[in-house]
Enzyme design. Structure first.
Site, short mmCIF file in Angstrom:
data_model
loop_
_atom_site.label_atom_id
_atom_site.label_comp_id
_atom_site.label_asym_id
_atom_site.label_seq_id
_atom_site.Cartn_x
_atom_site.Cartn_y
_atom_site.Cartn_z
CG ASP A 189 4.96 -1.30 -1.87
OD1 ASP A 189 4.84 -1.15 -3.10
OD2 ASP A 189 4.12 -1.87 -1.16
CG HIS A 240 -3.20 -1.46 -7.53
ND1 HIS A 240 -3.98 -1.51 -6.41
CD2 HIS A 240 -1.92 -1.64 -7.10
CE1 HIS A 240 -3.21 -1.70 -5.34
NE2 HIS A 240 -1.95 -1.78 -5.75
CG ASP A 243 2.56 -1.61 -6.56
OD1 ASP A 243 3.27 -2.07 -5.66
OD2 ASP A 243 1.32 -1.51 -6.48
CG HIS A 272 5.11 -5.87 -2.88
ND1 HIS A 272 4.51 -6.19 -4.07
CD2 HIS A 272 4.77 -4.58 -2.60
CE1 HIS A 272 3.83 -5.13 -4.50
NE2 HIS A 272 3.97 -4.15 -3.64
CD GLU A 327 1.69 -4.56 -0.47
OE1 GLU A 327 1.27 -3.65 0.25
OE2 GLU A 327 1.35 -4.67 -1.67
CD GLU A 328 0.06 -4.71 -4.81
OE1 GLU A 328 -0.86 -4.24 -4.12
OE2 GLU A 328 0.92 -4.01 -5.38
#
Lengths: 499, 499
Positions: free
Chosen positions: A388, A459, A326, A314, A360-361
């Site tokens: 991912d 994140h 990420d 992503h 995606e997140e």
């Protein structure tokens, strides 16, 4: 370097390709060309792995040789690094619906075109737009001090000026759920559950449960706010954000994650035995929707161009970091793997499609849009793999194919073994972005990355380039290119996945 | 456990105490009492070190035994941890002039009184008051993205709405100084100098030079703003603050530190070759002065109570972290060392004075005030040691005494050797808070802590309790209590330090 060193099993022939003679004829030429390229580029190409006697049950010597050469070339190739370095330095955060997201799409289109892929395109995706604003928090009494926290993605704001209440600490969702009606009336619930560090990331399940569903459960018990210990293993003073959702019909309360260090602080203050009051202010905003795009690039197959092998990652990222791990690394891995295949003198039978999804997140918008757009073509999707889970080395292969295709997977596993990758059965789950493929019973693969350090930066503001190990990145590309080549070239078919 | 195992040199007698018989008489009783205390407290008291034959040149067997017992008891004692845990959890940041600073003074007074010290008091100190406000920054073009930075302590604010200009990168103060007149006209100067990681912290000198003096030098070259790579070795995405100053008569420009990761980002963007524009906003405020205090606690000497041995650390901290390492740990070490001495059945000859200073970080106000208040008593200050280099293990002893007192230091070094501490000569510099003592030629000591990891968290939000290793803390207390006891009990005198 010669294909004669690779011997093929004479035992299992049921799924053997029909045109081995032809494939075999190409092999030496392919190797000579690759060797010439390697010499020209001053590369040291390692010897292809010495497969043990009659170990390949299904794959032809030509395919095995080619896959081996691709794998070993990948271990010398730094284009995945170039990709993630460029994306990180020149774009950085790519949160859905932001200017960074748009720049990420433009950057990816330009880069994939420059790399010479075919059918490079952006396919529009509508994404939710949410703005984090600012987050400040502090313990108020009896021991006032500021803390580091981050709003969870999708949280409502606090009232202007902030929200202050006494903290009620629980250690799990279960403990919260066990409270009686009104058991958290007027309180800020603090779910102080620590995430376990594991290679396979299994600690993330419980972490996601509290992050995603904690606010509504707390609100049902009367809480006015939610704090969680970060759903992450960081030992730095940084908070991990991530998506949350409100259950229909339940009062929405503002939700934030404390850094692990600040969760320790709050817990230590509470151990003193006096009521602890806490104040926080989140200025989040729900801004409706915005336009983004899935980015697609292809290596069109020579024989069955309508049959698609998906290499997914992503393109979006959370807003706090630079999205290097990420999932900039995932994008880099699949793009570099496809690039190696594009450079072959002859394309594989099927089309390799690099799919860099939007959002995606924060709700899987890109995957959903892809599934809708290609609903009628799902029977032409023959396999999918997604990168991912960071930039750690791949350590396991899982497949999801019919049992009678397992000999192909066994052969693939043999090709991956020299990379330190072990077979882990046929229950692959595929990544989140492969959901439409999974639902259509397309065979999916997991090339499981070592996640031991992944949740230290997941994140957070620390999702930055320095966390990417170039060597591990090369190993990832080697694993992905091997798998992609095999499933794109294999001249049987993998059928549909078991449900 | 017996003093008979320690034999004393018969060679060097010039500086021997006059009342050895009396000291010897006390020794067995002291040990029996300590042993009784240890048994009562379920402590395992290690055997005192077996000194090699006739190795102690000056110190009496009684003093050696007592120092050894104190040292070894310290290795079992967690009161330093209790102190720093309490200060961190119950107070946290103690930036000069803030409410946290005042709470720190109150907390320290209450704790030191509760620990049973004598003459516990706060001595008023006027401190500068500066507020950091908020700091935001971003690269603007050609690759826009947010960065992590922190205002340097004392920096002026940017204009409201921020400051934007092209970045001029230099790699050192020397390179900046070598620019011609107007060489940085209209630019934001970025001093991209990386701090070296060392055990002894020697990389900090260059780091402080750019942090303290970079803004005025850049302004002289025409710059409108200053960015530095953080004066620290952190690999996290955190910025290191720290004091800076403007040179008289030079235009004041706003100064901030980028995290090392963001410095890497800016440098990587600049390597692309196009001009990079940068925007930042600092909302710092100079708020004049405020009241704070030095906190003092004593163990009054039995024979020469007017002679003072200073155990110093600073109670204030930077605002970003919790001041656990800098210098909560130092406060904890000296307080715990003094506490162990206070618990002896008999006090040492001289007074041990724990001095926890106000505002070391932002101008040494506390040390200056102490020097002024006690100017006439400096001849009664017999020695000083300060703990202000974190919480790492002590690895070196340095003294600053007249040459003819070096046999005392040799003896002290022998007592410290089992802690892994090596003698490193007689050129101790003392800590910043010992400056008034140094100026008065009071003998000072350095118990040098391992600073390898210190500058990872120095002056950052990560100065938190989890960075403190309880075992290293105990070793620090052992070193400090040994030194303090020796210089307080030794019945010769150490004279005045060489200049």
């Amino acid at each position: 370097m010669s294909t004669t060193r690779i011997r093929v099993s004479r035992r299992t022939r049921a799924l053997l390709p029909q045109n081995r003679g032809r494939a075999r004829g190409r092999t030496l030429a392919t190797f000579l060309i690759l060797a010439a390229i390697a010499v020209a580029g001053n590369l040291v190409v390692p010897e292809p792995v010495q497969a043990d006697g009659d170990s390949f049950a299904v794959l032809s010597p030509a395919v095995v040789s080619q896959a081996t050469a691709l794998r070993d070339k990948a271990l010398q190739d730094d284009r995945a690094w170039d990709f993630v370095e460029g994306l990180t330095v020149e774009v950085g955060p790519r949160f859905p619906g932001t200017a960074g997201d748009r720049r990420g799409v433009e950057w990816a289109l330009a880069t994939l075109k420059a790399w010479g892929f075919e059918n490079v395109r952006a396919e529009p995706v509508t994404v939710p737009k949410w703005d984090r604003g600012t987050a400040t928090g502090r313990t108020v009494s009896p021991f006032p001090q500021p803390v580091v926290l981050a709003a969870l993605g999708g949280s409502v704001a606090t009232p202007k000026g902030g929200l202050e209440a006494e903290v009620l600490r629980v250690e799990s969702m279960d403990e919260l759920g066990a409270l009686g009606d009104g058991g958290a009336d007027g309180k800020i619930v603090f779910i102080d559950e620590r995430m376990e560090r594991t290679r396979d990331g299994r600690g993330y399940g419980a972490a996601v449960a509290k992050r995603g569903g904690g606010a509504s459960l707390a609100a049902e018990k009367g809480a006015v706010g939610l704090l969680i210990r970060s759903a992450g293993t960081s030992t730095s003073r940084i908070a991990h954000t991530g998506g949350m959702r409100y259950r229909e019909g339940v009062r929405k309360i503002p939700a934030a994650a404390l850094s692990n260090i600040d969760a320790d602080l709050l817990a230590a203050q509470m151990r003193r035995g006096k009521p602890v009051r806490f104040h926080y202010e989140l200025t989040t905003r729900d801004l409706g929707t915005a336009e983004s795009a899935n980015v697609i690039a292809e290596v069109v197959g020579r024989e069955r161009p309508d049959e698609i092998v998906i290499l997914a990652a992503h393109l979006d990222s959370w807003d706090l970091g630079m999205g290097a791990v990420d999932d900039g690394s995932g994008c880099a891995i699949v793009a570099a793997a496809a690039k190696l295949i594009a450079e072959l003198p002859e394309r594989p039978r099927r089309t390799i499609r690099v799919l860099l999804t939007a959002n995606e997140e924060f709700g899987l918008s890109g995957a959903t849009a892809y599934g809708e757009r290609y609903a009628d073509a799902m029977d032409k999707h023959v396999a999918g793999v997604e990168a991912d889970f960071g930039a750690g080395r791949v350590w396991a292969l899982r497949s999801r194919v019919p049992d009678d295709r397992l000999p192909v997977i066994d052969d693939l596993a043999k090709l991956l073994a020299p990379l330190g990758i072990e077979p882990q059965g046929n229950r692959a789950r595929g990544g989140a972005d492969l959901r439409p493929l999974r639902q259509a019973l397309v065979p999916v693969f997991d090339l499981s990355q070592d996640g031991s350090a992944y949740f230290d930066i997941h994140h957070t503001i620390e999702d930055t380039l320095d966390k990417v190990d170039p060597e591990a990145l090369r190993q990832n590309v080697a694993a992905h290119v091997t798998l992609a080549y095999i499933v794109a070239e294999y001249d049987g078919d993998l059928g549909r996945a078991p449900e």
